[in-house]
Design a protein around this motif. Sequence first.
Motif, PDB file in Angstrom:
ATOM      1  N   THR A  63      60.673  24.799  29.722  1.00  0.00           N
ATOM      2  CA  THR A  63      60.744  26.233  30.353  1.00  0.00           C
ATOM      3  C   THR A  63      59.361  26.916  30.504  1.00  0.00           C
ATOM      4  OG1 THR A  63      62.246  26.868  28.914  1.00  0.00           O
ATOM      5  CG2 THR A  63      60.605  28.743  30.083  1.00  0.00           C
ATOM      6  N   THR A  64      58.776  26.700  31.999  1.00  0.00           N
ATOM      7  CA  THR A  64      57.480  27.511  32.640  1.00  0.00           C
ATOM      8  C   THR A  64      57.427  29.088  32.962  1.00  0.00           C
ATOM      9  OG1 THR A  64      58.534  27.497  35.182  1.00  0.00           O
ATOM     10  CG2 THR A  64      57.356  25.102  33.689  1.00  0.00           C
ATOM     11  N   ILE A  65      56.323  29.536  32.232  1.00  0.00           N
ATOM     12  CA  ILE A  65      55.691  30.469  32.513  1.00  0.00           C
ATOM     13  C   ILE A  65      54.673  31.159  33.264  1.00  0.00           C
ATOM     14  CG2 ILE A  65      55.629  32.990  30.691  1.00  0.00           C
ATOM     15  CD1 ILE A  65      56.533  31.774  28.609  1.00  0.00           C
ATOM     16  N   GLY A  66      54.308  31.745  34.045  1.00  0.00           N
ATOM     17  CA  GLY A  66      53.535  32.613  35.106  1.00  0.00           C
ATOM     18  C   GLY A  66      53.502  33.479  35.907  1.00  0.00           C
TER      19      GLY A  66
ATOM     20  N   ASP B  25      45.391  45.661  41.012  1.00  0.00           N
ATOM     21  CA  ASP B  25      45.785  45.421  39.642  1.00  0.00           C
ATOM     22  C   ASP B  25      45.878  46.836  39.043  1.00  0.00           C
ATOM     23  OD1 ASP B  25      46.530  42.981  41.069  1.00  0.00           O
ATOM     24  OD2 ASP B  25      44.575  42.445  40.807  1.00  0.00           O
ATOM     25  N   ALA B  26      45.178  47.256  39.412  1.00  0.00           N
ATOM     26  CA  ALA B  26      45.023  48.290  38.021  1.00  0.00           C
ATOM     27  C   ALA B  26      45.791  49.510  38.131  1.00  0.00           C
ATOM     28  CB  ALA B  26      43.360  49.215  38.017  1.00  0.00           C
ATOM     29  N   GLN B  27      46.757  49.673  39.584  1.00  0.00           N
ATOM     30  CA  GLN B  27      47.650  50.593  39.451  1.00  0.00           C
ATOM     31  C   GLN B  27      48.977  50.502  39.092  1.00  0.00           C
ATOM     32  OE1 GLN B  27      47.428  51.193  43.772  1.00  0.00           O
ATOM     33  NE2 GLN B  27      45.658  52.404  43.651  1.00  0.00           N
ATOM     34  N   ARG B  28      49.134  48.251  38.787  1.00  0.00           N
ATOM     35  CA  ARG B  28      50.004  47.988  38.451  1.00  0.00           C
ATOM     36  C   ARG B  28      50.070  48.180  36.712  1.00  0.00           C
ATOM     37  NH1 ARG B  28      49.881  43.974  41.507  1.00  0.00           N
ATOM     38  NH2 ARG B  28      48.652  42.706  40.175  1.00  0.00           N
ATOM     39  N   LEU B  29      48.690  47.864  36.439  1.00  0.00           N
ATOM     40  CA  LEU B  29      49.442  47.764  34.910  1.00  0.00           C
ATOM     41  C   LEU B  29      49.039  48.880  34.841  1.00  0.00           C
ATOM     42  CD1 LEU B  29      46.210  45.556  34.888  1.00  0.00           C
ATOM     43  CD2 LEU B  29      47.731  45.380  33.457  1.00  0.00           C
ATOM     44  N   VAL B  30      48.348  50.402  35.264  1.00  0.00           N
ATOM     45  CA  VAL B  30      48.676  51.778  34.632  1.00  0.00           C
ATOM     46  C   VAL B  30      50.212  51.927  35.053  1.00  0.00           C
ATOM     47  CG1 VAL B  30      48.920  54.284  35.275  1.00  0.00           C
ATOM     48  CG2 VAL B  30      46.556  52.769  35.434  1.00  0.00           C
ATOM     49  N   ARG B  31      50.751  51.522  35.627  1.00  0.00           N
ATOM     50  CA  ARG B  31      52.816  51.426  35.425  1.00  0.00           C
ATOM     51  C   ARG B  31      53.977  51.727  34.503  1.00  0.00           C
ATOM     52  NH1 ARG B  31      51.454  50.229  41.798  1.00  0.00           N
ATOM     53  NH2 ARG B  31      51.779  52.811  42.294  1.00  0.00           N
ATOM     54  N   ARG B  32      52.488  49.678  34.504  1.00  0.00           N
ATOM     55  CA  ARG B  32      53.266  48.693  32.995  1.00  0.00           C
ATOM     56  C   ARG B  32      52.703  49.748  31.884  1.00  0.00           C
ATOM     57  NH1 ARG B  32      51.472  43.442  32.956  1.00  0.00           N
ATOM     58  NH2 ARG B  32      53.095  43.581  30.892  1.00  0.00           N
ATOM     59  N   THR B  33      51.463  49.778  32.071  1.00  0.00           N
ATOM     60  CA  THR B  33      51.282  50.764  31.129  1.00  0.00           C
ATOM     61  C   THR B  33      52.213  52.133  30.349  1.00  0.00           C
ATOM     62  OG1 THR B  33      48.476  50.433  30.954  1.00  0.00           O
ATOM     63  CG2 THR B  33      49.002  52.452  29.549  1.00  0.00           C
ATOM     64  N   SER B  34      52.249  53.090  31.226  1.00  0.00           N
ATOM     65  CA  SER B  34      53.122  54.511  31.414  1.00  0.00           C
ATOM     66  C   SER B  34      54.219  53.840  30.707  1.00  0.00           C
ATOM     67  CB  SER B  34      53.610  54.864  32.657  1.00  0.00           C
ATOM     68  OG  SER B  34      53.909  56.086  32.853  1.00  0.00           O
ATOM     69  N   ASP B  35      55.367  52.500  31.428  1.00  0.00           N
ATOM     70  CA  ASP B  35      56.671  52.645  30.931  1.00  0.00           C
ATOM     71  C   ASP B  35      55.946  51.772  29.088  1.00  0.00           C
ATOM     72  OD1 ASP B  35      57.234  52.986  33.257  1.00  0.00           O
ATOM     73  OD2 ASP B  35      57.160  50.212  33.284  1.00  0.00           O
ATOM     74  N   GLN B  36      54.963  51.148  29.440  1.00  0.00           N
ATOM     75  CA  GLN B  36      55.047  50.561  27.323  1.00  0.00           C
ATOM     76  C   GLN B  36      55.144  52.410  26.878  1.00  0.00           C
ATOM     77  OE1 GLN B  36      54.390  47.519  26.938  1.00  0.00           O
ATOM     78  NE2 GLN B  36      54.737  48.060  24.510  1.00  0.00           N
ATOM     79  N   ILE B  37      54.445  53.258  27.292  1.00  0.00           N
ATOM     80  CA  ILE B  37      54.553  54.767  26.365  1.00  0.00           C
ATOM     81  C   ILE B  37      54.942  55.484  25.703  1.00  0.00           C
ATOM     82  CG2 ILE B  37      52.593  56.261  26.072  1.00  0.00           C
ATOM     83  CD1 ILE B  37      50.708  55.239  27.193  1.00  0.00           C
ATOM     84  N   ASP B  38      56.074  55.669  27.433  1.00  0.00           N
ATOM     85  CA  ASP B  38      57.323  55.794  27.400  1.00  0.00           C
ATOM     86  C   ASP B  38      58.443  55.208  26.114  1.00  0.00           C
ATOM     87  OD1 ASP B  38      56.603  57.402  29.269  1.00  0.00           O
ATOM     88  OD2 ASP B  38      57.802  56.836  30.869  1.00  0.00           O
ATOM     89  N   GLN B  39      58.059  53.675  26.377  1.00  0.00           N
ATOM     90  CA  GLN B  39      59.135  52.905  25.414  1.00  0.00           C
ATOM     91  C   GLN B  39      58.877  53.349  23.300  1.00  0.00           C
ATOM     92  OE1 GLN B  39      58.197  49.451  26.336  1.00  0.00           O
ATOM     93  NE2 GLN B  39      59.978  49.246  28.326  1.00  0.00           N
TER      94      GLN B  39
ATOM     95  N   ASP C  92      54.622  40.007  34.876  1.00  0.00           N
ATOM     96  CA  ASP C  92      53.301  40.439  36.554  1.00  0.00           C
ATOM     97  C   ASP C  92      52.149  41.063  36.214  1.00  0.00           C
ATOM     98  OD1 ASP C  92      52.767  41.781  38.741  1.00  0.00           O
ATOM     99  OD2 ASP C  92      54.546  43.049  38.162  1.00  0.00           O
ATOM    100  N   ASP C  93      51.986  40.111  35.911  1.00  0.00           N
ATOM    101  CA  ASP C  93      50.070  40.773  34.979  1.00  0.00           C
ATOM    102  C   ASP C  93      48.628  39.453  35.219  1.00  0.00           C
ATOM    103  OD1 ASP C  93      47.837  40.435  33.179  1.00  0.00           O
ATOM    104  OD2 ASP C  93      49.281  39.638  31.797  1.00  0.00           O
ATOM    105  N   PRO C  94      48.067  40.139  36.732  1.00  0.00           N
ATOM    106  CA  PRO C  94      47.569  40.010  37.099  1.00  0.00           C
ATOM    107  C   PRO C  94      46.170  39.053  36.352  1.00  0.00           C
ATOM    108  CG  PRO C  94      46.884  41.792  36.608  1.00  0.00           C
ATOM    109  CD  PRO C  94      47.701  41.814  36.196  1.00  0.00           C
ATOM    110  N   LEU C  95      46.108  38.675  34.777  1.00  0.00           N
ATOM    111  CA  LEU C  95      45.647  37.739  34.238  1.00  0.00           C
ATOM    112  C   LEU C  95      46.074  37.065  33.658  1.00  0.00           C
ATOM    113  CD1 LEU C  95      43.875  40.136  31.125  1.00  0.00           C
ATOM    114  CD2 LEU C  95      42.762  39.078  33.747  1.00  0.00           C
ATOM    115  N   VAL C  96      47.876  36.247  33.874  1.00  0.00           N
ATOM    116  CA  VAL C  96      48.686  35.170  34.394  1.00  0.00           C
ATOM    117  C   VAL C  96      48.758  34.934  35.678  1.00  0.00           C
ATOM    118  CG1 VAL C  96      51.219  34.438  33.716  1.00  0.00           C
ATOM    119  CG2 VAL C  96      49.680  36.824  32.329  1.00  0.00           C
ATOM    120  N   SER C  97      47.853  33.315  35.757  1.00  0.00           N
ATOM    121  CA  SER C  97      47.899  32.809  36.907  1.00  0.00           C
ATOM    122  C   SER C  97      49.775  31.899  37.393  1.00  0.00           C
ATOM    123  CB  SER C  97      47.436  31.094  36.460  1.00  0.00           C
ATOM    124  OG  SER C  97      46.230  31.410  35.943  1.00  0.00           O
ATOM    125  N   ARG C  98      50.148  31.567  39.035  1.00  0.00           N
ATOM    126  CA  ARG C  98      50.984  31.507  39.275  1.00  0.00           C
ATOM    127  C   ARG C  98      51.533  30.335  38.185  1.00  0.00           C
ATOM    128  NH1 ARG C  98      51.763  33.888  43.307  1.00  0.00           N
ATOM    129  NH2 ARG C  98      49.579  34.272  44.354  1.00  0.00           N
TER     130      ARG C  98
END
Length: 252
Positions: free
Chosen positions: A20-23, A167-181, A33-39
Motif C-alpha cells: 500500500t503506497t501513501i502519498g 497551499d495555505a488556502q488549501r490548509l485553511v479549508r482542511r483546518t476548517s473542516d477539522q474544527i467543524d468535526q 492532499d497535504d503540501p508536506l506529503v511527497s507524491r
Amino acid sequence: MPRPRLRFPLHELDLPLGVTTIGRGIDCHVTLDDPLVSRRHVRITVGGDRVVIEDLSSRNGVLVNGFPLRGMTPLHDGDRLRVGAQELVFCQPGATSSAPRRPTAELRLCARCRLPYPREVMSCPSCEETEQVDEDTLTGGGSGDTSSLELLVEALDRALATGHLRDAQRLVRRTSDQIDQLVAMGGSVDSTLLAALAVQAAELTAASHDPSWALWALDVYRDTRQIPPVDVVERLAAVGTAAAQGPLRREA
C-alpha cells in the motif's frame, strides 16, 4: 480474516496483503492532499507474519512514534505514524488495546513567536529564531482530533512562511473542516491554538488581499463559542479593512 488497519482521525482503512503506497499523487493507494506529503511518500507492506513500513525518499520524512523512519521497519499495534501533517495509528488485528501511550512527535516551541515546529528543524520556519523551548506532545494528553489540528496549524504556518499561498488556502479549508468535526463531536479547540490560527488567517488575508479569510477566523470563534483576544480582533479588523478597500484577489 481481520486485516491490519490504519486509523485516521475519523475513519479506518484496511490494509490488504501486499503493498500500500501513501502519498500526494493520484496513483497512490492512499492519497493525502497535504503540501508536506511527497507524491510517493511511504510504503506499507503486509506479509504473512509481519507488516513493514518504508520511507520512499520523501522530502519531509516519516516519524514512527516520534522518531525518524530509517529503512524498512516492522509495525506493531498502536504505532503512531506522522506523514506530513497527518497522524495515523497502526492497528494490528487481535492485539490488546492496552498498549502504553507513546509520543506521536516531538515538537519545540519558538522562544520568540511561541509557535511549534518539529524538533529536528534547526530554526523556527516562521521567524528563523534558533532559541527554543522544548515541549513534548503526547496524544495521551488529548484527543487525536486535537493533535491532528495542531499539525495542520503547524503546516499552515510553514506554508505562509514560505509564501505558498495556494497551499495555505488549501490548509485553511482542511483546518476548517477539522474544527467543524471537533465541534460536531462535542470537542473544543484550545484557546492558544485558536489565537495562533486567527493570526495565520490574518496573514493570509494580508498576503492574498482577500478579506474572507479574516472573516472566516471570526466565524471560527463564533462556532466554537470563544471570545477572541483584543489584539487578535484588532489584527483581523485591520487586515480585513485594508483588503476590502483594495482589489479583491482570490487564488484558485
